[in-house]
Design an enzyme around this catalytic site. Structure first.
Site, mmCIF file in Angstrom:
data_model
loop_
_atom_site.group_PDB
_atom_site.id
_atom_site.type_symbol
_atom_site.label_atom_id
_atom_site.label_comp_id
_atom_site.label_asym_id
_atom_site.label_seq_id
_atom_site.Cartn_x
_atom_site.Cartn_y
_atom_site.Cartn_z
ATOM 1 N N ASN A 1 -18.532 3.610 10.965
ATOM 2 C CA ASN A 1 -17.981 2.203 11.108
ATOM 3 C C ASN A 1 -17.955 1.530 12.287
ATOM 4 O O ASN A 1 -18.292 0.274 12.659
ATOM 5 C CB ASN A 1 -16.626 2.183 10.346
ATOM 6 N N TYR B 1 0.883 -1.443 -0.032
ATOM 7 C CA TYR B 1 -0.134 0.018 0.066
ATOM 8 C C TYR B 1 0.941 1.133 -0.034
ATOM 9 O O TYR B 1 1.440 1.401 0.875
ATOM 10 C CB TYR B 1 -0.878 0.137 1.121
ATOM 11 N N LYS C 1 -11.906 0.547 5.202
ATOM 12 C CA LYS C 1 -11.004 1.704 5.215
ATOM 13 C C LYS C 1 -11.782 2.966 5.129
ATOM 14 O O LYS C 1 -12.721 3.114 4.534
ATOM 15 C CB LYS C 1 -10.081 1.792 3.802
ATOM 16 N N ILE D 1 -12.767 -5.160 7.739
ATOM 17 C CA ILE D 1 -11.612 -4.177 7.830
ATOM 18 C C ILE D 1 -11.951 -2.858 6.670
ATOM 19 O O ILE D 1 -11.155 -2.751 5.878
ATOM 20 C CB ILE D 1 -10.228 -4.843 7.259
ATOM 21 N N VAL E 1 -11.208 7.165 5.864
ATOM 22 C CA VAL E 1 -10.419 8.462 6.386
ATOM 23 C C VAL E 1 -11.373 9.782 6.844
ATOM 24 O O VAL E 1 -11.004 10.442 7.830
ATOM 25 C CB VAL E 1 -9.318 9.247 5.062
#
Ligand SMILES: NC(=O)c1ccc[n+]([C@@H]2O[C@H](COP(=O)([O-])OP(=O)(O)OC[C@H]3O[C@@H](n4cnc5c(N)ncnc54)[C@H](OP(=O)(O)O)[C@@H]3O)[C@@H](O)[C@H]2O)c1
Length: 296
Positions: free
Chosen positions: A264, A63, A254, A252, A256
């Site tokens: 979440n 990543y 993601k 999981i 930001v």
């Protein structure tokens, strides 16, 4: 901060490692460390997630070409012990010696002396025996606490299971969401039989089949509205739902954006009724035959 009654998934004891209970929702980091957001925003998001109980952090040497691991390292600088840290090795770095070197580079970027879990990112051409030997050595050195795999289909899992130490595989991380249920045909049942939990990547359908169909789907939207939740939260609650009474999927996502992280984490306490589950199942049924493993 304590988090009572959040749904957990248990990883089995392994060698010197006691069983560990992980919250069923963690945090992904793909596309972090690439300049899409500032590293300050990404660090803040991961720390916010930790505070809200999303203590598993999933990253990879891939990543941002190491950039995501650096962001995670910054986020965990003064709180490494709060996180269950997962990283992954490229298949072409997964050799007897190359995997040791790759892991050491990851540890350096992450500014830590150990990973809680180290995954082979996808099956490659280096013999698995070699990767397992390297994982064994890394465990003996205390650099990793557990190992696992990712993007392994059932035949890969069966082959792994036959190898020395192969049965110590802690998890398989695969693409899984309401629009991509292929693993339910045989991979998921096989893993459950062998006590290997699943980590669901793209749980809110960033990739994978039927992701477009999920967006704006009337059933998903209706269920979300009834629960006063967002569709992303419904997808997360669905991914971690107990199956036949047992919960062994860790999602999981993601995120930001602060409101995404908050949603979440709140999805940990969202319960889908049998009625909601039945309607979602009817709208997006699991395939009745073996399909090839969905990947991104
Ligand atoms: N092993 C593998 O081969 C593999 C492959 C793919 C992914 N992964 C792992 O799995 C993680 C998750 O998969 P992913 O990142 O591909 O996809 P994902 O988690 O399904 O989707 C991420 C996207 O959803 C947005 N989002 C997050 N929370 C949201 C919410 N509550 N409402 C609306 N949008 C929301 C994010 O936006 P913002 O960021 O702007 O908030 C981001 O654009 C990855 O980050 C990575 O760690 C592993």
């Amino acid at each position: 901060m304590s988090h009572h009654n959040v749904p957990v998934v248990t990883l089995a004891a392994d060698g010197g490692q006691a069983t560990v209970e992980l919250p069923a929702i963690g945090q992904g980091t793909w596309y972090m460390g690439e300049g899409l957001a500032t590293s300050e925003e990404e660090v803040r998001a991961l720390q916010q997630g930790l505070e809200l109980g999303l203590t598993l952090i999933d990253t990879a040497e891939m990543y941002g070409d190491g950039g995501a691991e650096k962001v995670v390292g910054q986020a965990l600088k003064d709180r490494r012990d709060q996180a269950f840290l997962v990283s992954k090795v490229y298949p072409w770095n997964a050799g007897r010696d190359s995997a040791i070197a790759a892991c050491e580079k990851s540890l350096k970027r992450l500014k830590t002396d150990h990973l809680d879990l180290y995954l082979l990112h996808w099956p490659g051409s280096i013999p698995l025996e070699e990767t397992l030997e390297a994982f064994e050595r890394l465990s003996e050195q205390g650099k990793i606490k557990r190992f696992g795999v990712s993007n392994f289909d059932i035949a890969d899992m069966q082959a792994l299971n036959e190898l020395p130490n192969g049965q110590r595989c802690a998890v398989n991380q695969v693409l899984y969401h309401l629009g991509s249920r292929g693993i339910e045909h045989s991979l998921l049942p096989w893993q459950r039989e062998h006590g290997i939990p699943t980590m669901a990547y793209c749980p809110i359908a960033q990739g994978g089949s039927l992701r477009r169909e999920l967006l704006g789907n009337a059933t998903v939207e209706a269920v979300a509205e009834e629960l006063n939740a967002s569709t992303a939260q419904v997808l997360l609650a669905w991914a971690i739902r107990p199956i036949d009474g047992k919960r062994d999927v860790i999602a999981i996502p993601k995120a930001v954006q602060p409101e995404h992280v908050e949603q979440n984490a709140a999805a940990l306490s969202l319960t889908l009724s049998d009625n909601a589950l039945a309607r979602l199942d009817a709208a997006f049924p699991a395939p009745k035959h073996k399909t090839s493993l969905d990947i991104v």
